[in-house]
Design an enzyme around this catalytic site. Structure first.
Site, mmCIF file in Angstrom:
data_model
loop_
_atom_site.group_PDB
_atom_site.id
_atom_site.type_symbol
_atom_site.label_atom_id
_atom_site.label_comp_id
_atom_site.label_asym_id
_atom_site.label_seq_id
_atom_site.Cartn_x
_atom_site.Cartn_y
_atom_site.Cartn_z
ATOM 1 C CG HIS A 163 -1.832 1.152 1.351
ATOM 2 N ND1 HIS A 163 -3.182 1.073 1.102
ATOM 3 C CD2 HIS A 163 -1.589 2.437 1.705
ATOM 4 C CE1 HIS A 163 -3.739 2.261 1.299
ATOM 5 N NE2 HIS A 163 -2.787 3.107 1.670
ATOM 6 C CD GLU A 164 1.626 3.416 3.683
ATOM 7 O OE1 GLU A 164 1.762 4.502 3.071
ATOM 8 O OE2 GLU A 164 0.616 3.174 4.385
ATOM 9 C CG HIS A 220 -6.099 6.243 0.031
ATOM 10 N ND1 HIS A 220 -5.945 7.356 0.802
ATOM 11 C CD2 HIS A 220 -5.163 5.357 0.451
ATOM 12 C CE1 HIS A 220 -4.963 7.155 1.675
ATOM 13 N NE2 HIS A 220 -4.467 5.948 1.470
#
Length: 471
Positions: A127-128, A137
């Site tokens: 995700h990061e 997002h």
């Protein structure tokens, strides 16, 4: 930290340190090809190199988790996370203050905060890293209101901006992805943990916000954003040829897949990979049909199977270039990479395969190896096991096996038992083992099968097996 993004698997989300948009540290917002100057550049061979350094002294296990997460990008896209040498722009990965990142390439050192142990989950790390590649997002898409409802009344004060829409952003012509590693879960940044902040629509029961790893559409988005479909150079021994980036993520507990154009032949001059990733257990892979032309040193093409997410993982089966009936291949992890390569002389390559999740077992092709029963290192095997192991030797060779075991004894090994089929088939001769002993045996053919079964009651240490290939 009250609730970190690492806990998004179960629904957490309020961080002590608030970024501009939840876990985002800067205002630079991109989602698509519309980004100018904030994508990582391509190298001459078509790969996107993203240099990084580790600022913190992560443990060996934590480094493995981070590198495993990076390797999925490398296997499935043209993105390569590489240790920094002298590059001016790079990721500075640090265990500090939650799970946070800037968005896109800023130039110079840019922070990716992966606090240990709270952020040490594959999906959280990815995700990061996706933020660092330039992704926002999923709920920030301009069309998100067609797919989710935001319950603004239950958003924790100060975190409202985490639910902002990024107007003007394109979506790379991809459908909305509830399964994206970039999607919040239903209780993201909730003031009252029992009430959702995000409700899927029209079906409120759709699962959202997983942190198991990149989704199929996540992979496609990266390919499109970085134009990973153009030709790259692939080399093997003394020849070079162009090949299209060809990759598939298989992230369900079971499934089927096949080579491009199947049942027709695999295209020439191409390398394709399939990454299987399940949540728990081990992967059992079965080839229902496989055709690879015989060639000296596999010059015409080959298939390799890796016990992990990348070509740097240990190979289970290395450069197979002959059409033979393969046994079910069981890996030791939740990830398996299948690599299929052809050159411009190939006229008849193809395969179809299926996979499923199994609790235990293994398949071995190396000349020397060892393996144990599940739980052996912790001092006790598990209950209700049914584990299959296959040892394979080249044609004309046999297998010499030594097993030390401590298995619950019983009349005719009626409780827990280890069956050793020295003939290579369950219909042939076998040895039945239980109790405490060390035995050695040699196969009657180039295949040996083992089956380990346990009941629901007494558990002992288990077994340790060593083998080598012999004439």
């Amino acid at each position: 930290m009250t609730r970190r993004e690492a806990g998004m698997k179960t629904g957490l989300n309020v961080s002590e340190r608030q970024g501009i948009n939840g876990d985002i540290l800067n205002l630079k917002v991109i989602y698509t090809l519309g980004c100018q100057g904030c994508l990582w550049p391509k190298s001459e061979n078509g790969n996107v190199l993203v240099p990084y350094i580790f600022v913190s002294n992560y443990s060996y296990d934590h480094l493995n988790v981070i590198r495993n997460a990076m390797q999925e990008f490398e296997s499935l896209t043209c993105v390569r996370f590489v240790p920094r040498s002298e590059e001016l722009a790079y990721l500075s990965i640090i265990s500090s203050d939650g799970c946070l990142s800037v968005v896109g390439r800023l130039g110079g050192a840019q922070a990716v905060q992966l606090e240990a142990p709270g952020c040490m989950f594959r999906g959280v790390i990815q995700h990061e890293l996706n933020h660092a590649l330039g992704f926002y997002h999923e709920i920030s898409r301009p069309d998100r209101d067609k797919y989710i409802i935001i319950n603004y009344e239950n958003i924790a004060p100060g975190f409202e901006s985490a639910f902002d829409v990024v107007y003007g952003a394109q979506n790379l012509s991809l459908e909305y992805d509830y399964d994206s590693v970039m999607h919040f879960n239903m209780y993201a940044y909730a003031e009252k943990s029992s009430l959702p902040t995000i409700i899927p629509t029209p079906n409120p029961n759709v699962a959202i916000g997983q942190r198991d790893g990149l989704s199929v559409l996540d992979v496609e988005a990266i390919k499109r954003l970085y134009n990973c479909t153009e030709d790259v150079i692939f080399s093997y021994f003394s020849f070079f040829f162009l090949t299209d980036v060809c990759s598939t993520l298989l992230n369900t507990p079971s499934g089927t897949f096949s080579s491009p154009n199947y049942p027709f032949n695999f295209p020439n001059n191409i390398r394709c990979v399939w990454l299987i990733r399940i949540q728990n257990g081990q992967i059992s892979l079965t080839f229902n049909d496989i055709n690879i032309p015989d060639s000296i040193a596999c010059i015409s093409g080959y298939i390799t199977i890796y016990d992990g997410p990348s070509i740097n993982s240990p190979p289970i089966l290395q450069k197979l270039c002959v059409s033979i009936q393969l046994p079910a291949i069981i890996g030791s992890t939740t990830q398996m990479l299948i690599e299929f390569v052809s050159n411009n002389d190939t006229t008849s390559m193809r395969f179809s395969a299926s996979y499923k999740t199994v609790p235990c077992g293994g398949t071995y092709f190396s000349l020397v190896d060892d393996f144990t029963s599940p739980g052996y290192s912790s001092g006790s095997y598990y209950s209700n096991l049914d584990c299959n192991y296959t040892i394979n030797a080249p044609a004309g060779y046999k297998i010499s096996l030594t097993i030390s075991f401590d298995i619950e004894p019983g009349l005719q090994c009626r409780y827990d038992t280890l069956l050793v089929y020295t003939s290579g088939t369950i219909n042939g001769s076998k040895r039945t083992l239980c109790g405490i002993n060390t035995v050695s045996t040699t196969s009657e053919s180039n295949v040996m099968l083992l089956n380990f079964q346990t009941d629901a009651y007494t558990q002992r240490l288990g077994f340790f097996a060593q083998y080598y290939i012999c004439k």
